[in-house]
Enzyme design. Structure first.
Site, mmCIF file in Angstrom:
data_model
loop_
_atom_site.group_PDB
_atom_site.id
_atom_site.type_symbol
_atom_site.label_atom_id
_atom_site.label_comp_id
_atom_site.label_asym_id
_atom_site.label_seq_id
_atom_site.Cartn_x
_atom_site.Cartn_y
_atom_site.Cartn_z
ATOM 1 C CG ASP A 160 -0.434 -58.543 -7.765
ATOM 2 O OD1 ASP A 160 -1.599 -58.929 -7.944
ATOM 3 O OD2 ASP A 160 -0.042 -57.405 -8.094
ATOM 4 C CG HIS A 201 -7.850 -66.384 -6.931
ATOM 5 N ND1 HIS A 201 -6.811 -65.469 -6.836
ATOM 6 C CD2 HIS A 201 -8.942 -65.656 -7.288
ATOM 7 C CE1 HIS A 201 -7.275 -64.258 -7.115
ATOM 8 N NE2 HIS A 201 -8.553 -64.348 -7.407
ATOM 9 C CG LEU A 217 8.143 -71.823 7.848
ATOM 10 C CD1 LEU A 217 9.152 -70.765 7.422
ATOM 11 C CD2 LEU A 217 7.766 -72.686 6.627
HETATM 12 C C1 FPP Z 1 -3.624 -61.526 -6.225
HETATM 13 O O1 FPP Z 1 -3.888 -61.857 -7.531
HETATM 14 C C2 FPP Z 1 -4.102 -62.489 -5.349
HETATM 15 C C3 FPP Z 1 -5.140 -62.391 -4.458
HETATM 16 C C4 FPP Z 1 -5.989 -61.219 -4.256
HETATM 17 C C5 FPP Z 1 -5.477 -63.516 -3.650
HETATM 18 C C6 FPP Z 1 -4.301 -64.297 -3.159
HETATM 19 C C7 FPP Z 1 -4.773 -65.604 -2.920
HETATM 20 C C8 FPP Z 1 -4.079 -66.715 -3.116
HETATM 21 C C9 FPP Z 1 -2.681 -66.847 -3.533
HETATM 22 C C10 FPP Z 1 -4.833 -67.935 -2.904
HETATM 23 C C11 FPP Z 1 -4.686 -68.648 -1.686
HETATM 24 C C12 FPP Z 1 -4.251 -68.001 -0.462
HETATM 25 C C13 FPP Z 1 -4.522 -68.543 0.698
HETATM 26 C C14 FPP Z 1 -4.052 -67.982 1.960
HETATM 27 C C15 FPP Z 1 -5.312 -69.780 0.760
HETATM 28 P P1 FPP Z 1 -4.865 -60.923 -8.319
HETATM 29 O O2 FPP Z 1 -6.212 -61.534 -8.275
HETATM 30 O O3 FPP Z 1 -4.777 -59.552 -7.748
HETATM 31 O O4 FPP Z 1 -4.286 -60.988 -9.730
HETATM 32 P P2 FPP Z 1 -4.315 -59.842 -10.815
HETATM 33 O O5 FPP Z 1 -3.521 -58.688 -10.252
HETATM 34 O O6 FPP Z 1 -3.694 -60.474 -11.994
HETATM 35 O O7 FPP Z 1 -5.755 -59.479 -11.018
#
Ligand code: FPP
Length: 235
Positions: free
Chosen positions: A12, A29, A123
């Protein structure tokens, strides 16, 4: 240091991390994705056997089209690159969640990666994509009901153990430690069944900044816990 067998992480804070730097959410991201690649090396080196990450929830489709499209592009690239990461870390990859909602080419990439990495077992990485725990439980109950209807399962045979075999995580041990980055203190519909006895660790650090030192801090905290499974701890 007693290293947990299975660590689950709610990734997150990518968006807020990017915004704080005056950058678009998509940049967060991309950096979050790079950090996911990197953390697999840490897990392997530290001897963690199972890593499960929450990358895209059933609710995440509600984000702007631009953001969802950006994430799909990232998943496409990552699923392909992950073949090499699997080779490097002798890592078996499994996707949790309902993949049928993704474009066909993403579904194909998932299948290729799961089949290719099936030969490894040092893993085990589970990536939750279009995942919601309630949805997983409902899908599992539906399959179970079908088996009862067909007569291959008797109602009296249903136990916690048999039910677990109908979940996306069938065969995977429950997490020992759950980490959620970026300050939110909730589960957000992640592994509700599997986290029944898991230790939780919440940190304000955003996912792109969650490095090896932060991981070790989380494991050290976990080591201080007095783990119980509902009963009285054995002395
Ligand atoms: C949360 O941050 C993250 C996500 C909804 C997406 C997670 C994705 C990645 C870590 C990228 C790559 C993953 C893979 C499997 C390739 P948020 O957008 O909710 O952040 P915020 O809470 O600050 O808005």
């Amino acid at each position: 240091m007693n290293v947990p067998n299975h660590i689950a992480i709610i990734l997150d804070g990518n968006g807020r991390w990017a915004k704080a730097k005056g950058m678009p959410r998509s940049y967060g991201h991309v950096k979050g994705c790079a950090n996911l690649e990197r953390i697999c090396d840490d897990m392997k080196e530290l001897g963690v056997k199972y890593l499960t990450v929450f990358a895209f929830s059933t609710e995440n489709w509600k984000r702007s089209k631009e953001e969802v499209d950006g994430l799909m592009k990232l998943f496409r690239g990552y699923l392909e690159k992950c073949l090499k990461i699997a080779d490097k870390n002798h890592m078996r990859v499994k996707v949790l969640g309902d993949a049928s909602a993704f474009d066909q080419d993403i579904q194909d990439r998932i299948k290729i990666l799961e089949e290719y990495s099936g030969k490894y077992n040092e893993l085990h990485m589970q990536i939750a994509l279009n995942y919601g725990s309630r949805d997983e439980i409902v899908r599992g109950v539906r399959k179970l009901a079908e088996d009862v209807e067909k007569g291959t399962l008797k109602p009296e045979e249903i136990s916690e153990h048999t039910f677990e075999n109908y979940l996306d995580t069938a065969g995977i041990p429950d997490p020992d430690l759950l980490i959620r980055t970026s300050g939110e203190l909730r589960l957000s519909n992640f592994l509700l069944w599997q986290l029944a006895y898991t230790e939780f660790y919440f940190t304000d650090v955003a996912w792109p900044d969650f490095d090896r030192d932060e991981l070790i801090k989380a494991i050290e905290q976990y080591n201080k816990r007095d783990r119980r499974y509902g009963g009285v701890k054995e002395e």
